[in-house]
Structure formats: structure tokens, C-alpha cells
Design an enzyme around this catalytic site. Sequence first.
Site, short mmCIF file in Angstrom:
data_model
loop_
_atom_site.label_atom_id
_atom_site.label_comp_id
_atom_site.label_asym_id
_atom_site.label_seq_id
_atom_site.Cartn_x
_atom_site.Cartn_y
_atom_site.Cartn_z
CD GLU A 108 -1.58 -2.43 1.62
OE1 GLU A 108 -0.38 -2.60 1.94
OE2 GLU A 108 -2.42 -3.35 1.65
CG HIS A 116 -9.26 -8.09 8.18
ND1 HIS A 116 -8.53 -8.85 9.06
CD2 HIS A 116 -8.53 -8.03 7.04
CE1 HIS A 116 -7.40 -9.25 8.47
NE2 HIS A 116 -7.38 -8.76 7.24
#
Lengths: 366, 342
Positions: B70, B139
Site C-alpha cells: 500500500e 479487518h
Amino acid sequence: MSGIEAITMPKWGLAMLEGTVTGWDVAEGDEVSAGQEIMEIETSKIANVYESPVSGVINRIVATEGETLPVGALLAVVAGAGTESSAVDAYIADFQENFVPPEPDGDDGPAAQTIEVPGFTIRRLAMGPGTGTPIVLIHGFGADLESWAFNQADLAAERPVHAIDLPGHGGSGKDVGDGSVSALSAAVVAYMRHEGLPDAHLVGHSLGGAVAVEVARGEPDLVSALTLVAPAGFGPDIAGDFIDGFISQSRARRLRGVLEMLVSDPGLVTTDMVEGVLRFKRLDGALDALKAVAAANFEGNAQRNDLRDHLSGLSQPVRVVWGSEDRVLSASHADGMEGARITLLEGAGHIVHMERAAEVNRTILG
Amino acid sequence: MPMKSYREAINEALVQEMERDERVILMGEDISGGTGGNGDQDAWGGPLGVTKGLRPKFGPDRVLDTHLAEISFVGAAAGAAATGLRPVVELMFVDFMGVCFDQIFNQAAKFRYMFGGKAVTPMVVRMMYGAGFRAASQHSQCLYPMFTHIPGLKVALPSNAYEAKGLLTQAIRDDDPVMFFEHKMLYDETAEVPDEPYAIPFGEANVTREGDDVTVVAFGRMVNIAGQAADSLAKAGITCTVVDPRTTSPLDTETILETVEETGRLVVVDEAHPRCSMASDIAGLVAENAFGALKAPIRLVTAPHAPVPFSPALEDAYIPSVGKIEDAVRDAMGHGSREAAE
């Protein structure tokens, strides 16, 4: 089971899935005739009176005040005098057992279509049989074909009725040309020629009334009669605050105040009605189209069009309906409409065809 | 009006904006899937299938399956935005922001300010957030309050499919970096969504219910839960105004304050942790600016100050529920009017 008939939740407009019974005007044992106002129903769009579809004695009221029921649900039972109450019980039990509420996605009746006609993309909703003098419904500034939700099905009982979205509005193409009545009427003419609708009865509301007059003036062979509902173009003034606010207010709470100018009873403006206008205005091109149409036809509190001379030149019969409490276009504009048959509905506002649908429908057909 | 899922609405906004403006590109891990391999191409379309079909439609130059880092592809998106493209980058789970936060808050958020207003950064970061998906603590977080804290970022939280298409369209057309939060539990929820492109302006709250007694401000998925609570309470005679701010930055303070002035009571529903949350932020806003209108203490309904549990039973208990919101509203009502207290 002969002689027992159901009164069911009507379907007013494409989007209606359910309605709320806000009040009964009749009681069990009362005799009613078809067309008589028997109850008030509120939908997500607007509240309205419901006229009995049948004649007879109200044997049983099934839906209580405040109840929200799907389209087609049983509201009351009409039966001939002397019908056994056990037979009515059996009828109701049978109805309820077999009743299937409409699905949101379901195929229930005619649906609007978007079609290409020379020069224009037009969304339309066509209903009714293939024969009879066709009616073409033309909405006003900022509205769309759904504004005829309370009229179209009734009118279509014995004749084809086409409701269209003007350019820039609803699901039609967003190109409005110069935005003038003449540019908008060109789309109506193109649609009528494409669909083969000669000698039609044009019904226009507000700016749509001005468009209808322009069609009749320019293409007289297409038009056999006109009904103008609170039409634009017949007086010097308009509520500029309405036009400006309709365009500029992007928050529901602000827009609601603007839309309340359309009706005599502000309670008729529902959250969904406000949301529907906001959703339309967010579509790409819609706001620019509205601005162009507004600029071409209105300037502040003044109207740019004066159609009074056109009206006197028409050979077709002209009916006019106006609400006495219209705060957008004053009912006093009807005073100068030479040769027209004028119906003034006391206490109604600008969207009189929604506020007092049954009376307006009778005027259109009368 | 066609019914579409939240997933379809987001996909449609991406398609229509890519068709409208060729500068719009997509980047992210497996947003297509299978790229470079010998097997199925466009195999995945993102972890929940939102971007399925876009690479075959728009080609490899505009839909980029990135490597698993990322820090570099979010940074690359910021650079691409600064130099004229309009990237929509997908971070998968917002929980992964930690590894690319410098690129977002020190770079993308600052370009406009550090270059004298002469640079714009039209990038969108799409992220899944929220609990209920049995995906545990790494998550399932919300984290939008952290982005809201940073000037230069805009933060959108669509609560249904209609909102998702309109807000994403606006996000892509916006010249500032937009953090776009998609709740995992909403992807299969459907709503009426027009086929035509449309944009919902940022900073304009949606009032989904109008009532007299309590203002309930809720965010993202919680707008729907708050709406259910309001409908249930209405049957008991308590009516709520439910406000969906749509964006936490910019924030429509006007609508929040105006509705609190009408009702005199405030409940804020926020799925994020309670400290430094949107719930505490809205409570502070109202306490500072509309204190005189309050008839009762402000009530907050949030997740606890704890990671999202892995146990399904605990996860369900962790998320603000219809019942908890109803309790908070009744609690606010129970304090009665100031007049009664005097």
C-alpha cells in the site's frame, strides 16, 4: 357469492406500493354510488380522496384508520341488501387467503419507457385501450409524468392516455435547446407524430399548459381539444420565489418550504415528494436544463410569454381548471381567457390535478 | 426505478465516471485479479467483487492490479493525482491504512496547502470498514474519525446504494482527496438507483425521518439501524428526526444544529470507538452551539473502547443495535422537559 364486491387499495402512479388509510367518509351500512368520495388515502407522494369504484351498500369496513396496506389489499366489502353475513365472512377470508401484495420489482401494469423520436429522447407512460380520442398529458416546470399519477389511470379507462416527460425533465434527454415554450413544444409534436396521435386532447399543467397551447397553434391537425390546468402564459406574473427556490435549494428541509407553495394544504407535501425532486435535480444536466427553461420563460416575478392572443385564435374547444388558492400562478389569470370554459376549484392550490384529482378528471372528460 | 445493490451502484459510478473522463483510473490489489498469471483473468474483481468487469472493459492502462504494498501504490496514486490523473485507489480494508498513512495525511492532504493552492489532488481512496462480517479486529474497524481529523481530506460514508453512487460520483469529480468508506454489511443491500449519472453534493446532510422529540445523528450503516429504531419508537409515540450527515468532512453542522434546536434532544450513533469519535465530535458541536436548546443530556451510542471481537456473539453485542438506540432515545426522553424539572 354474487353481489359481493371488493373495494381495494388503489394504485396511484408507478411507484405506489402501499397506502395509508387516513380516514373513512362512510360507515358500514351506508349506501354508496360509484364515484362517491368514500375515504382518504395517503401515499408516499401525496394524500388524496378515493372514490368508490362500485355502487352498493358498504357491508363491511376491513381497513381501519391509520392502517398502511399494500396496493390491492382489501379495504371494504360492498354487498347487496340482505346478503348473509356468513357469505361476507367467507368472501373476506377467501380474499385474504389469496391476496398477494405487489413486489417492489414486480411487473405490475404499464411501465414508463424511454424512446427515441426524431430529435429527442422522451420518457413516456402510455395506458389505456388502442381506440378512442387520445389524451396527451404534459407536466409543468420541474415535474415529470408521475405528476399525473392520480389522473392517468382514470382517464385511460376508455381511451389511450400518454404522459410524457418534457425535455430536461424526468427521464427524458436533458437538452432543452433554448428552453422556450416553442423548443419544448417541438418535442411534444415530434412525439405525437412518431406515435401517430392525431386529433388528440392535450392536457397541460402550468408551463405544460403553455406548451399545449403552442402545439395547438403550430400544429392544429394534432389537437382536437385542450385542457389547461393552471397554465402559464396567461397573466403577467408568477411567483419567482418558487422558480428560484426550486432551482437553488438542495437541502430537503429548505426545498420543502418551496414545494409547499404548490398546494393549499402544506401537509400534502411528503418527504418522498421532496426527495423525488432532489433526486431529479442531482441527475447530470438536470439543473442546467431547469435553469435554461426558467430563464427562457420567467424573469423574477414576471412571465415572458403572453399566449392570450393565441388562445382566441384557436378553433379547438378549451377548458381551464384552476385552484382558487394557487400561489404560483394566480387563478385571476383565467379572467382574460376568452372563449374558454373555466372551472375554478375553491380551496385548491397550484397542483390542483393532484390535490383534487377526481374533479379535475371529470373536467377533462366533461 | 431500477433496484440495485450497493455493490452494483459503486461499480456503476466507476463505469460512468471512467466513460465520462478518461483521466479516471483505478488502482488496487486484485481489483481485477489474476493479472499476469496464466489462469483466469479478471478472476476476482476486488475482495467482494465490486470492481469486477472493469479491467476487461477499460483495459490494463486504466485498471491497474497493483503489488501488495500500500505504501507505494497509494503514494503513486497521490502523485498521479497531482500530475493530472484522477485515480480511484482501493485499500481493501481501512484497517490497512497504517502502512500508507504518511502518503495520505502528509502528502495527499497537504499538496493544496503547501503549494499555495496551485496544486489539486483529485484522488479517491475506497475502503471497506465496519463490523458484523466475522472478520475480527484487524479487518473490522471504522477509523473514519481519524481521517476526519485531518484538514485537506474529505470523508464520505454512504448509507445505501443510492447514496453510494451519488457520493462516489461526487468524490471522483472532486479536486481534493476523498476517503470513501464502504460498509461491508451493505454490499448486498438494494435501493432504487437511477441509471443516469448523478452526484450528491458533499456537506449536505440527508434528513431521513422528521420527528418532534429527539434528533438522532447517525453515520454510514448506522443510519439504517437508527431509522429502524425511529420507526419502532414512532409506534410508541416518540418521533425522531434522523440525520445522515453523508460526509464527516465537510460536515453539515447547520442541519444538525437546526434539528436539535427543534427537538431539544440529541442521540448520536457511531459504530466507531467512543473516544475522539464522530459521536463525541457531534456532542461537542451541539454542547457548544445549541446548549440552550437542550432539554436533556446528550446520549451517545457507540461501540465500546475495545477491539472488534472475533466471537460472533461478542461481535453482535459490540455493534450499536436497534435496541441500544431505542434505549438511548427513551433515556433522553426520560429526562423530561426543562420546564418540568424547574
